[in-house]
Write an enzyme that holds these catalytic residues in place. Structure first.
Site, PDB file in Angstrom:
ATOM      1  N   PHE A 140       0.830  -1.201   0.000  1.00  0.00           N
ATOM      2  CA  PHE A 140       0.000   0.000   0.000  1.00  0.00           C
ATOM      3  C   PHE A 140       0.866   1.253   0.000  1.00  0.00           C
ATOM      4  CE2 PHE A 140      -2.430  -3.184   2.438  1.00  0.00           C
ATOM      5  CZ  PHE A 140      -3.695  -3.100   1.866  1.00  0.00           C
ATOM      6  N   ASP A 141       0.427   2.252  -0.747  1.00  0.00           N
ATOM      7  CA  ASP A 141       0.944   3.594  -0.582  1.00  0.00           C
ATOM      8  C   ASP A 141       0.251   4.158   0.665  1.00  0.00           C
ATOM      9  OD1 ASP A 141       1.918   6.199  -1.010  1.00  0.00           O
ATOM     10  OD2 ASP A 141       0.230   6.711  -2.291  1.00  0.00           O
TER      11      ASP A 141
END
Length: 308
Positions: free
Chosen positions: A174-175
């Site tokens: 995930f960013d």
């Protein structure tokens, strides 16, 4: 809406399970068929799909992710056959059930554990996501994704790309900002530049960040992850953020701790390209809100999903 239940698969309880909905173009490579659909229309497309219903479709972007998710289910049931907190995959399709036969046949060919096929003729198929309890929606159609996000469902846009053969464990990257977290710091950055953003983060260090569009999905993934010890876990999660560790990493870490979300590894890139680190992690899916990061991931063959 016409729903075909896959009787070969043990049906899950949608109130307990982590329900993931994928569109046919997210899970299979239907680029040629889609082009035919756009150029020649629905009739021609349906005829083509019926004529080729026994010809297996090649894997698409989300294919390896779905296979890896299936492996997690096997591991969960090995340790507890009565467990209800499983991944549940359904296919949401704008095909008619007639032209959907090829989709069903292809999933069976690969042994994919799809519990339901929902054939929807409506313009906006995302209205059915909530009633099926969907926690993550993956589509190759931008309007679909925006509609799902507006309805409060974690959703992301997948782009057509070649995907590596699957492997285990399930790896999800995930960013941070505008994906797991809200986009408040991004907005400060737009207005006041990096220096302003760093000052803002320092001032707000003790205050957890707001929730981003994929937080609900990440939390449920984390809940399943906690059923296993660190060594034996069939799930690994990563945070790969453009934030720099020393100036802006602390608040991110504190927020995750506050939420009780255990991330296996966090990479603070300080604005450096994410491609090289993603090439090392080899996630089954990488979520980011920056198209340049998605491009960087695709360049190293990492299946990526854009959160607009």
């Amino acid at each position: 809406e016409s729903t075909v239940i896959n009787t070969n698969v043990k049906q899950k309880d949608p109130n307990e399970a982590l329900v993931i909905a994928v569109t046919t173009r997210a899970i299979f490579n239907l680029e040629e068929e889609h082009k035919l659909y756009l150029e020649k229309g629905k009739e021609e497309y349906t005829r083509h799909q019926q004529a080729n219903q026994d010809k297996t479709l090649p894997p698409g972007t989300a294919f390896a992710f779905i296979q890896a998710v299936q492996h997690v289910n096997e591991k969960i049931l090995e340790s507890n056959p009565a467990e209800k907190d499983l991944f549940d995959i359904l296919v949401l399709s704008n095909n008619s059930p007639e032209s959907g036969v090829r989709i069903i046949n292809s999933t069976k060919h690969y042994g994919l554990e799809i519990s339901k096929f929902c054939f929807v003729s409506d313009e906006d198929s995302t209205q059915y996501l909530k009633s099926h309890g969907v926690k993550l929606f993956l589509s190759a159609d931008r309007i679909d994704v925006c509609n799902a996000l507006r309805r409060g469902v974690s959703a992301a846009l997948v782009f057509e790309q070649e995907v590596q053969a699957p492997s285990t464990p399930l790896r999800v990257a995930f960013d941070g900002d505008a994906v797991l977290f809200s986009n408040e710091t991004d907005q400060v950055f737009q207005e006041l530049g990096l220096e302003g953003a760093v000052q803002y983060e320092r001032a707000m260090e003790a205050v957890p960040m707001g929730e981003g569009p994929l937080k609900a999905f990440a939390m449920h993934l984390g809940k399943i992850r906690k059923k296993f010890s660190q060594e034996e876990s069939p799930i690994r999660t990563y945070l790969v953020t453009a934030r720099s560790g020393q100036d802006m990493g602390i608040r991110a870490i504190k927020t995750l701790r506050e939420w009780g979300l255990a991330i296996d590894e966090a990479f603070f890139m300080g604005g450096a390209p994410k491609g090289p680190i993603l090439a090392q992690i080899q996630p089954h899916i990488f979520f980011d809100d920056g198209l340049h990061n998605i491009q960087g991931a695709q360049d190293v063959g990492v299946p990526s999903a854009w959160v607009p």
